[in-house]
Write an enzyme that holds these catalytic residues in place. Structure first.
Site, mmCIF file in Angstrom:
data_model
loop_
_atom_site.group_PDB
_atom_site.id
_atom_site.type_symbol
_atom_site.label_atom_id
_atom_site.label_comp_id
_atom_site.label_asym_id
_atom_site.label_seq_id
_atom_site.Cartn_x
_atom_site.Cartn_y
_atom_site.Cartn_z
ATOM 1 N N ALA A 73 -6.821 11.093 -14.803
ATOM 2 C CA ALA A 73 -6.378 11.358 -13.260
ATOM 3 C C ALA A 73 -5.186 12.473 -13.720
ATOM 4 O O ALA A 73 -4.619 12.478 -14.736
ATOM 5 C CB ALA A 73 -5.959 10.394 -12.701
ATOM 6 N N GLY A 76 -9.315 8.328 -16.137
ATOM 7 C CA GLY A 76 -10.300 8.468 -15.385
ATOM 8 C C GLY A 76 -11.489 9.507 -15.928
ATOM 9 O O GLY A 76 -12.683 9.525 -15.316
ATOM 10 N N GLU A 100 -13.736 6.987 -17.002
ATOM 11 C CA GLU A 100 -14.494 6.663 -16.049
ATOM 12 C C GLU A 100 -15.742 7.579 -15.439
ATOM 13 O O GLU A 100 -16.786 6.915 -15.088
ATOM 14 C CB GLU A 100 -13.531 6.035 -14.956
ATOM 15 C CG GLU A 100 -12.824 5.065 -15.563
ATOM 16 C CD GLU A 100 -11.721 4.612 -14.459
ATOM 17 O OE1 GLU A 100 -10.769 5.628 -14.271
ATOM 18 O OE2 GLU A 100 -11.572 3.459 -14.074
ATOM 19 N N GLU A 137 -4.651 3.675 -19.133
ATOM 20 C CA GLU A 137 -3.954 3.649 -18.069
ATOM 21 C C GLU A 137 -2.621 2.404 -18.085
ATOM 22 O O GLU A 137 -1.694 2.536 -17.673
ATOM 23 C CB GLU A 137 -4.831 3.147 -16.831
ATOM 24 C CG GLU A 137 -5.591 4.263 -16.414
ATOM 25 C CD GLU A 137 -6.937 4.177 -16.979
ATOM 26 O OE1 GLU A 137 -6.984 3.816 -18.150
ATOM 27 O OE2 GLU A 137 -7.604 4.943 -16.685
HETATM 28 N N1 CAA Z 1 -1.889 14.447 -15.922
HETATM 29 C C1 CAA Z 1 -1.217 15.409 -15.831
HETATM 30 N N2 CAA Z 1 -0.763 16.351 -16.941
HETATM 31 C C2 CAA Z 1 -1.130 15.675 -18.001
HETATM 32 C C3 CAA Z 1 -1.803 14.736 -18.350
HETATM 33 C C4 CAA Z 1 -2.486 13.992 -17.157
HETATM 34 N N3 CAA Z 1 -3.516 12.809 -17.150
HETATM 35 N N4 CAA Z 1 -2.250 14.504 -19.558
HETATM 36 C C5 CAA Z 1 -1.308 15.483 -20.077
HETATM 37 N N5 CAA Z 1 -1.016 16.384 -19.417
HETATM 38 C C6 CAA Z 1 -0.076 17.319 -19.511
HETATM 39 C C7 CAA Z 1 1.334 17.129 -20.161
HETATM 40 O O1 CAA Z 1 2.155 16.655 -19.553
HETATM 41 C C8 CAA Z 1 1.801 18.290 -20.920
HETATM 42 O O2 CAA Z 1 2.225 19.191 -20.160
HETATM 43 P P1 CAA Z 1 3.505 20.242 -20.708
HETATM 44 O O3 CAA Z 1 2.617 21.085 -21.714
HETATM 45 O O4 CAA Z 1 3.694 20.875 -19.333
HETATM 46 O O5 CAA Z 1 4.289 19.476 -21.226
HETATM 47 C C9 CAA Z 1 0.294 18.868 -21.355
HETATM 48 O O6 CAA Z 1 -0.672 18.406 -20.302
HETATM 49 C C10 CAA Z 1 -0.348 18.800 -22.759
HETATM 50 O O7 CAA Z 1 -0.117 17.270 -23.092
HETATM 51 P P2 CAA Z 1 0.350 16.761 -24.540
HETATM 52 O O8 CAA Z 1 1.595 17.740 -24.933
HETATM 53 O O9 CAA Z 1 0.499 15.371 -24.363
HETATM 54 O O10 CAA Z 1 -0.822 17.245 -25.422
HETATM 55 P P3 CAA Z 1 -1.545 16.382 -26.637
HETATM 56 O O11 CAA Z 1 -2.675 17.278 -27.180
HETATM 57 O O12 CAA Z 1 -0.496 15.984 -27.773
HETATM 58 O O13 CAA Z 1 -1.996 15.112 -26.184
HETATM 59 C C11 CAA Z 1 -3.509 14.048 -24.570
HETATM 60 C C12 CAA Z 1 -3.210 15.300 -24.941
HETATM 61 C C13 CAA Z 1 -4.066 12.785 -25.440
HETATM 62 C C14 CAA Z 1 -4.471 14.058 -23.674
HETATM 63 C C15 CAA Z 1 -2.175 13.376 -23.932
HETATM 64 O O14 CAA Z 1 -1.361 14.234 -23.084
HETATM 65 C C16 CAA Z 1 -2.416 12.079 -23.162
HETATM 66 O O15 CAA Z 1 -2.379 11.063 -23.441
HETATM 67 N N6 CAA Z 1 -2.477 12.232 -21.711
HETATM 68 C C17 CAA Z 1 -2.514 11.112 -20.665
HETATM 69 C C18 CAA Z 1 -3.668 10.600 -20.753
HETATM 70 C C19 CAA Z 1 -3.822 9.447 -19.768
HETATM 71 O O16 CAA Z 1 -2.963 8.605 -19.791
HETATM 72 N N7 CAA Z 1 -4.966 9.344 -18.946
HETATM 73 C C20 CAA Z 1 -5.036 8.306 -17.725
HETATM 74 C C21 CAA Z 1 -4.417 9.040 -16.500
HETATM 75 S S1 CAA Z 1 -4.419 7.546 -15.533
HETATM 76 C C22 CAA Z 1 -5.812 7.355 -14.867
HETATM 77 O O17 CAA Z 1 -6.904 8.137 -15.023
HETATM 78 C C23 CAA Z 1 -6.099 6.407 -13.748
HETATM 79 C C24 CAA Z 1 -7.465 6.342 -13.208
HETATM 80 O O18 CAA Z 1 -7.970 5.149 -13.439
HETATM 81 C C25 CAA Z 1 -8.081 7.260 -12.352
#
Ligand code: CAA
Length: 699
Positions: A63, A102, A105, A125
């Site tokens: 998400a 998500g 999912e 999450e």
């Molecule tokens: N939403 C918004 N922005 C996100 C994001 C997300 N889910 N994931 C990453 N970003 C953004 C970061 O803030 C970063 O932004 P900036 O460059 O402006 O700082 C950019 O994307 C790149 O992220 P990273 O620097 O972390 O890049 P990476 O290559 O080292 O890692 C990643 C990539 C593994 C995807 C890591 O960003 C990560 O773990 N993201 C979170 C994933 C997550 O937690 N997903 C679950 C979300 S909750 C959900 O999905 C609820 C549901 O059930 C629907």
């Protein structure tokens, strides 16, 4: 505005592609686009199957975290997924990169999954204080079984594609282009040669599960995720896959998701997530600044710190030389490193071959000339200015041009160290936290002459060795230890004035800190603090009063240096890291209080915390206004990753804002009346409290 989701027909198959860089987060326009492309594909009679994929570096990584805390905008993700799942035309997810949250999912909602071999799939999450809120807690157990689903959902850790194949989470690993492989898979489904079907239809409920598994999982989480509610709610949501029909399981999951979303823990963890990423941004060091490749490293000093630092390089395949002029210390240091790896092997966390490979990369030397060609050298010798200056004078003569000269000092003036070289622009602080092979934080300290290129290279190095790098300025103790110094001073004050160590530590521990402040002193070695206090006294730091080290000094005078000698603030049984209160310590405390002519009084836990945290926030605020930290959130990153501050409380500065800066400033003002020397003024904190402002405005 063009939609981030497009589709095209390739033969009988519609390929729907999400393009929302950098990680294809499932923001509202993406959800809307996925639904529209799905409906258009369904309406096109030439389309017989659908492949869903992500453009760029990854399938959807979850998400859009920026949308949490804001009103939900239709269509919800659950509705989008339902469409793909119940589709009469087979839907195949072509996944690569990191299908997370998500994103996974969505993939599980598709009727089959084809993965690029390097894909890592997970439901992280819980790390944001949430649970998978779009059916993940119901679909994952149906695909991989309850035990594995519980593990993945409560740890949040991703698994690699080959394991996902083994578990049934993906149906095929692509050889070559994963989208082409998914199209081929869809063709085979249409021709009756491969299967695809809705996950939810595989079983009404998950059968044959002993429900004791849920209570066991909760018991374990109560220990490893102490103080947190999110992981427990994850367990309850997964339980629904066993006890409830699918649709009711989804309703239960939604209810628990809303509870998580509305908790204190989730916004705090989301703050921690974004803060860590913000720390990478440095105002006067743009992203385009060139960085120097680091292909070899050197460490001076084979003590616990030096060995731990060297392990970080070996762990990522960078050869590293450790230098110590004393051959016995060198042999001992290398032995400790090997012992650390051996423990990982014994616990099954690392194969023997990896131990051998890593030890091969670490070479002990006793002559500085052997370091000359390294790309970076990190000095980790005794915390004493003349000693460090001597090392840097020698390094300046030996190291090749372009090498980065780093010091692991935890308090000393980087400029005074750099001044002993002819290349102060190449000198930087890389402050590791003990144990250096474990703790994630790397405080990167810029001297007044450190070049932008060296700063950018050190920040890049932090990422390479899997640390969280935070840039700080050059003041005594930098950011982390300068604040910790005030925190410890309060802990000592409380003991001197009426509390006992166990009360102070218990209050901090109950709040969520990994350890109380005095237990930390015992771990780090009370002699370290003693040594620093003596330097501070010599520098005239306590001329105006405010010295609270009398009890700590008395403990050190009796050799109570902490865990390493079996006694400090607590008593440690042979081999134990858990201390117990020692009547002898109480006697020392009472004696010192008498000598100081203190009327001991009681402190309730609320005051203990108000003092400990007030001291941190007051000093953090002073650091901000003096410009030694770039932003308040950097301070939070430092405390969460280097000092055992609970991530689910966001960090000391974030937590202070939640509590209200006005109330904190007013408690501090009260304390200051009696102990002015312990509470130096922070005009910034006072102004923000008065104006109802935020530390963000002060960045
Ligand atoms: N939403 C918004 N922005 C996100 C994001 C997300 N889910 N994931 C990453 N970003 C953004 C970061 O803030 C970063 O932004 P900036 O460059 O402006 O700082 C950019 O994307 C790149 O992220 P990273 O620097 O972390 O890049 P990476 O290559 O080292 O890692 C990643 C990539 C593994 C995807 C890591 O960003 C990560 O773990 N993201 C979170 C994933 C997550 O937690 N997903 C679950 C979300 S909750 C959900 O999905 C609820 C549901 O059930 C629907």
């Amino acid at each position: 505005m063009a939609s981030p989701v497009t589709w095209e027909r390739r033969g009988r198959v519609s390929v729907i592609t999400v393009n929302n860089p950098p990680v294809n987060a499932l923001a509202q326009p993406v959800r809307e686009g996925m639904l529209r492309c799905f409906n258009e594909s369904m309406a096109d009679p030439a389309v017989e199957a659908i492949v869903l994929t992500g453009g760029g570096r990854t399938f959807m990584a979850g998400a859009d975290i920026n949308e949490f805390g804001k009103p939900m905008r239709e269509p919800g993700l659950g509705k989008v997924i339902d469409g793909y799942e119940s589709s009469e035309k087979p839907t195949i997810a072509a996944v690569h990169g990191t299908p997370l949250g998500g994103g996974l999912e969505v993939a599980m909602g598709c009727q089959a999954r084809v993965a690029h071999p390097k894909t890592r799939l997970g439901l992280p999450e819980v790390k944001l204080g949430l649970l998978p809120g779009a059916g993940g807690t119901q679909r994952l157990p149906r695909l991989v079984g309850v035990e594995r689903a519980l593990e993945m959902i409560t740890s949040g850790d991703p698994i690699p594609a080959p394991l996902a194949l083994e578990l049934g989470l993906v149906d095929e690993i692509a050889e070559g282009d994963h989208v082409a492989a998914a199209i081929a898979y869809a063709e085979r489904v249409l021709d009756g040669q491969a299967t695809a079907g809705a996950t939810r239809a595989r079983d009404e409920k998950v059968q044959g599960v002993d429900e004791a598994i849920f209570d066991k999982a909760k018991e374990k989480l109560a220990r490893v995720a102490r103080g947190r509610e999110g992981p427990l709610r994850c367990v309850e949501a997964v339980r629904g896959s066993v006890t409830l029909p699918f649709d009711e399981g989804i309703t239960n999951e939604r209810r628990l998701f809303v509870e998580c979303h509305d908790s204190e823990e989730s916004p705090a963890l989301i703050h921690a997530f974004f803060s860590e990423r913000a720390a990478n941004k440095i105002d006067d060091v743009p992203k385009t600044t060139p960085t120097r490749p680091i292909k070899s490293a050197a460490v001076i000093g084979a003590g616990t710190m030096g060995g731990g630092i060297a392990m970080n390089f070996a762990n990522v395949g960078i050869p590293v030389r450790i230098m110590d002029t004393d051959r016995a210390s060198l042999a001992r240091g290398l032995g400790v490193v090997r012992g650390n790896y051996q423990r990982a092997v014994d616990r099954g966390r690392m194969p023997q071959a990896a131990l051998d490979a890593r030890m091969e990369l670490i070479q002990g030397v006793s002559d500085m000339d052997a370091l000359a060609e390294a790309d970076i050298v990190i000095e980790a010798v005794f915390e004493d200015m003349p000693v460090k200056q001597k090392v840097f004078t020698a390094l300046d003569k030996v190291m090749r041009e372009g090498a980065i000269l780093a010091t692991n000092t935890s308090t000393l003036d980087i400029d005074a160290i750099a001044a002993t070289t002819r290349r102060p622009e190449e000198v930087i602080g890389t402050h590791f936290f003990s144990p250096a092979n474990v703790m994630r934080l790397l405080e990167i300290v810029r001297g007044s002459k450190t070049s932008a290129e060296v700063i950018a290279s050190a920040m890049a190095l932090a990422r390479t060795i899997r640390k969280v790098g935070v840039l700080v300025g050059n003041c005594d103790g930098f950011v982390g230890n300068r604040m910790f110094h005030e925190y410890i001073r309060q802990a000592q004050f409380l003991v001197e004035r009426g509390a006992l160590p166990e009360q102070v530590d218990r209050a901090a521990y109950t709040f969520g800190w990994a350890m109380g402040p005095l237990a930390v002193s015992d771990l780090a070695g009370n002699d370290v603090g003693w040594y620093i206090r003596k330097r501070h006294i010599a520098e005239g730091l306590y001329k105006g009063g405010g010295y609270t080290g009398a009890v700590a000094d008395a403990l050190c005078e009796q050799g109570r240096y902490g865990q390493k000698v079996g006694k400090g603030w607590y008593l440690y049984e042979e081999g134990s890291r858990r201390g117990s209160p020692d009547p002898e310590v109480e006697e020392i405390i009472l004696r010192v209080s008498r000598e100081q002519k203190v009327n001991r009084r009681t402190f309730d836990d609320e005051e203990v915390l108000a003092r400990l945290h007030g001291a941190l926030v007051n000093e953090g605020s002073r650091i901000l206004e003096e410009g030694f930290a770039q932003r308040a959130s950097d301070i939070d990153v430092i405390y969460v990753n280097g000092y055992g501050y609970p991530a689910w409380r966001g960090g000391p500065m974030y937590h202070a804002e939640r509590q209200g800066l006005a109330s904190i400033a007013s408690s501090i003002a009260e304390f200051r009346k009696d102990e002015p020397a312990l509470w130096p003024e922070s005009p910034l904190l006072e102004r923000l409290a008065r104006e109802g402002g935020s530390f963000k405005d002060a960045n």
